[in-house]
Motif scaffolding. Structure first.
Motif, mmCIF file in Angstrom:
data_model
loop_
_atom_site.group_PDB
_atom_site.id
_atom_site.type_symbol
_atom_site.label_atom_id
_atom_site.label_comp_id
_atom_site.label_asym_id
_atom_site.label_seq_id
_atom_site.Cartn_x
_atom_site.Cartn_y
_atom_site.Cartn_z
ATOM 1 N N THR A 1 0.831 -1.209 0.000
ATOM 2 C CA THR A 1 0.000 0.000 0.000
ATOM 3 C C THR A 1 0.863 1.256 0.000
ATOM 4 O O THR A 1 0.594 2.212 -0.741
ATOM 5 C CB THR A 1 -0.938 -0.001 1.224
ATOM 6 N N MET A 2 1.913 1.260 0.811
ATOM 7 C CA MET A 2 2.809 2.422 0.843
ATOM 8 C C MET A 2 3.491 2.625 -0.504
ATOM 9 O O MET A 2 3.619 3.761 -0.983
ATOM 10 C CB MET A 2 3.853 2.258 1.947
ATOM 11 N N MET A 3 3.931 1.548 -1.127
ATOM 12 C CA MET A 3 4.582 1.664 -2.434
ATOM 13 C C MET A 3 3.596 2.173 -3.488
ATOM 14 O O MET A 3 3.949 2.990 -4.329
ATOM 15 C CB MET A 3 5.167 0.313 -2.856
ATOM 16 N N TYR A 4 2.378 1.684 -3.440
ATOM 17 C CA TYR A 4 1.351 2.136 -4.383
ATOM 18 C C TYR A 4 1.079 3.628 -4.190
ATOM 19 O O TYR A 4 1.011 4.385 -5.159
ATOM 20 C CB TYR A 4 0.063 1.330 -4.192
ATOM 21 N N ASN A 5 0.936 4.053 -2.940
ATOM 22 C CA ASN A 5 0.676 5.462 -2.654
ATOM 23 C C ASN A 5 1.836 6.349 -3.086
ATOM 24 O O ASN A 5 1.626 7.470 -3.554
ATOM 25 C CB ASN A 5 0.371 5.661 -1.169
ATOM 26 N N ALA A 6 3.056 5.846 -2.932
ATOM 27 C CA ALA A 6 4.227 6.617 -3.376
ATOM 28 C C ALA A 6 4.197 6.806 -4.893
ATOM 29 O O ALA A 6 4.489 7.903 -5.395
ATOM 30 C CB ALA A 6 5.512 5.913 -2.949
ATOM 31 N N LEU A 7 3.828 5.763 -5.617
ATOM 32 C CA LEU A 7 3.731 5.882 -7.074
ATOM 33 C C LEU A 7 2.628 6.854 -7.479
ATOM 34 O O LEU A 7 2.796 7.656 -8.404
ATOM 35 C CB LEU A 7 3.487 4.512 -7.703
ATOM 36 N N ALA A 8 1.519 6.806 -6.773
ATOM 37 C CA ALA A 8 0.425 7.745 -7.063
ATOM 38 C C ALA A 8 0.872 9.180 -6.794
ATOM 39 O O ALA A 8 0.524 10.102 -7.544
ATOM 40 C CB ALA A 8 -0.802 7.396 -6.223
ATOM 41 N N MET A 9 1.689 9.364 -5.761
ATOM 42 C CA MET A 9 2.205 10.696 -5.447
ATOM 43 C C MET A 9 3.156 11.175 -6.545
ATOM 44 O O MET A 9 3.145 12.360 -6.915
ATOM 45 C CB MET A 9 2.925 10.676 -4.094
ATOM 46 N N VAL A 10 3.956 10.285 -7.085
ATOM 47 C CA VAL A 10 4.866 10.650 -8.181
ATOM 48 C C VAL A 10 4.068 11.141 -9.383
ATOM 49 O O VAL A 10 4.387 12.183 -9.970
ATOM 50 C CB VAL A 10 5.768 9.448 -8.563
ATOM 51 N N ILE A 11 3.037 10.412 -9.737
ATOM 52 C CA ILE A 11 2.196 10.815 -10.867
ATOM 53 C C ILE A 11 1.549 12.173 -10.578
ATOM 54 O O ILE A 11 1.533 13.066 -11.430
ATOM 55 C CB ILE A 11 1.097 9.751 -11.133
ATOM 56 N N LYS A 12 1.041 12.336 -9.379
ATOM 57 C CA LYS A 12 0.397 13.598 -9.003
ATOM 58 C C LYS A 12 1.374 14.765 -9.104
ATOM 59 O O LYS A 12 1.044 15.826 -9.641
ATOM 60 C CB LYS A 12 -0.155 13.484 -7.579
ATOM 61 N N LYS A 13 2.600 14.577 -8.606
ATOM 62 C CA LYS A 13 3.609 15.643 -8.652
ATOM 63 C C LYS A 13 3.990 15.971 -10.090
ATOM 64 O O LYS A 13 4.248 17.132 -10.420
ATOM 65 C CB LYS A 13 4.853 15.233 -7.855
ATOM 66 N N ASN A 14 4.048 14.967 -10.944
ATOM 67 C CA ASN A 14 4.338 15.232 -12.357
ATOM 68 C C ASN A 14 3.287 16.139 -12.973
ATOM 69 O O ASN A 14 3.610 17.101 -13.664
ATOM 70 C CB ASN A 14 4.410 13.928 -13.148
ATOM 71 N N PHE A 15 2.031 15.856 -12.714
ATOM 72 C CA PHE A 15 0.969 16.675 -13.282
ATOM 73 C C PHE A 15 0.919 18.056 -12.626
ATOM 74 O O PHE A 15 0.626 19.051 -13.290
ATOM 75 C CB PHE A 15 -0.380 15.959 -13.182
ATOM 76 N N GLN A 16 1.207 18.129 -11.343
ATOM 77 C CA GLN A 16 1.246 19.439 -10.687
ATOM 78 C C GLN A 16 2.379 20.294 -11.263
ATOM 79 O O GLN A 16 2.218 21.500 -11.455
ATOM 80 C CB GLN A 16 1.433 19.277 -9.173
ATOM 81 N N GLY A 17 3.508 19.673 -11.532
ATOM 82 C CA GLY A 17 4.619 20.398 -12.145
ATOM 83 C C GLY A 17 4.260 20.891 -13.529
ATOM 84 O O GLY A 17 4.557 22.040 -13.895
ATOM 85 N N MET A 18 3.601 20.052 -14.300
ATOM 86 C CA MET A 18 3.169 20.447 -15.638
ATOM 87 C C MET A 18 2.157 21.585 -15.555
ATOM 88 O O MET A 18 2.223 22.552 -16.325
ATOM 89 C CB MET A 18 2.566 19.257 -16.377
ATOM 90 N N GLN A 19 1.242 21.502 -14.613
ATOM 91 C CA GLN A 19 0.245 22.556 -14.430
ATOM 92 C C GLN A 19 0.918 23.884 -14.069
ATOM 93 O O GLN A 19 0.563 24.939 -14.599
ATOM 94 C CB GLN A 19 -0.732 22.155 -13.331
ATOM 95 N N LYS A 20 1.907 23.826 -13.223
ATOM 96 C CA LYS A 20 2.617 25.043 -12.816
ATOM 97 C C LYS A 20 3.355 25.661 -13.998
ATOM 98 O O LYS A 20 3.347 26.883 -14.173
ATOM 99 C CB LYS A 20 3.601 24.725 -11.690
ATOM 100 N N VAL A 21 3.980 24.831 -14.804
ATOM 101 C CA VAL A 21 4.684 25.334 -15.981
ATOM 102 C C VAL A 21 3.709 26.020 -16.931
ATOM 103 O O VAL A 21 3.980 27.110 -17.438
ATOM 104 C CB VAL A 21 5.432 24.187 -16.698
#
Length: 136
Positions: free
Chosen positions: A110-130
């Motif tokens: 579960t922790m590993m899955y949540n970490a991967l979901a956080m990575v995806i979320k941060k990627n999209f947040q970074g793209m949104q900020k750009v």
């Protein structure tokens, strides 16, 4: 966005799928803890995935230059038939279900899955900020 995150998103999504599959297997093991004769099952994919990505046991890339020997993994084959068909190996254990072991595996997965979901979320947040900052 095509090409910017494509491979990364596909890889992360596939690993999340495998982690979800593992979660279902662990859930099945827990559900059958009192079933006589039931053997715990496992889903193994990390070692094969590291090999496919040409990484060593420490997770570091072993090929740092195009002049090095070719990798066993081709990023071009990453989509389509390459990685989409990648499947983990399901192993039926020799022992009966150990509830503590299954709960530990469940928490870790579960922790590993949540970490991967956080990575995806941060990627999209970074793209949104750009995109937002670029419009100013």
């Amino acid at each position: 966005m095509r090409g910017l995150f494509e491979r990364h998103i596909q890889l992360t999504g596939k690993v999340m799928d495998l982690r979800l599959q593992r979660q279902n297997i662990v859930g099945g093991n827990i559900a059958n803890v009192n079933t006589p004769g039931y053997k715990a099952r496992r889903l193994e994919f990390e070692e094969k995935l590291q090999s496919a990505l040409n990484q060593d046991d420490l997770g570091k890339m072993t090929r740092t230059s195009e002049a090095h020997l070719p990798a066993t993994f081709s990023p071009d084959g990453f989509k389509g038939e390459g990685f989409s068909e990648f499947k983990g190996r399901e192993v039926i254990g020799k022992d009966s279900v150990n509830l503590d072991k299954e709960m530990t595996e469940n928490a870790k997965n579960t922790m590993m899955y949540n970490a991967l979901a956080m990575v995806i979320k941060k990627n999209f947040q970074g793209m949104q900020k750009v995109v937002q900052e670029g419009a100013k």
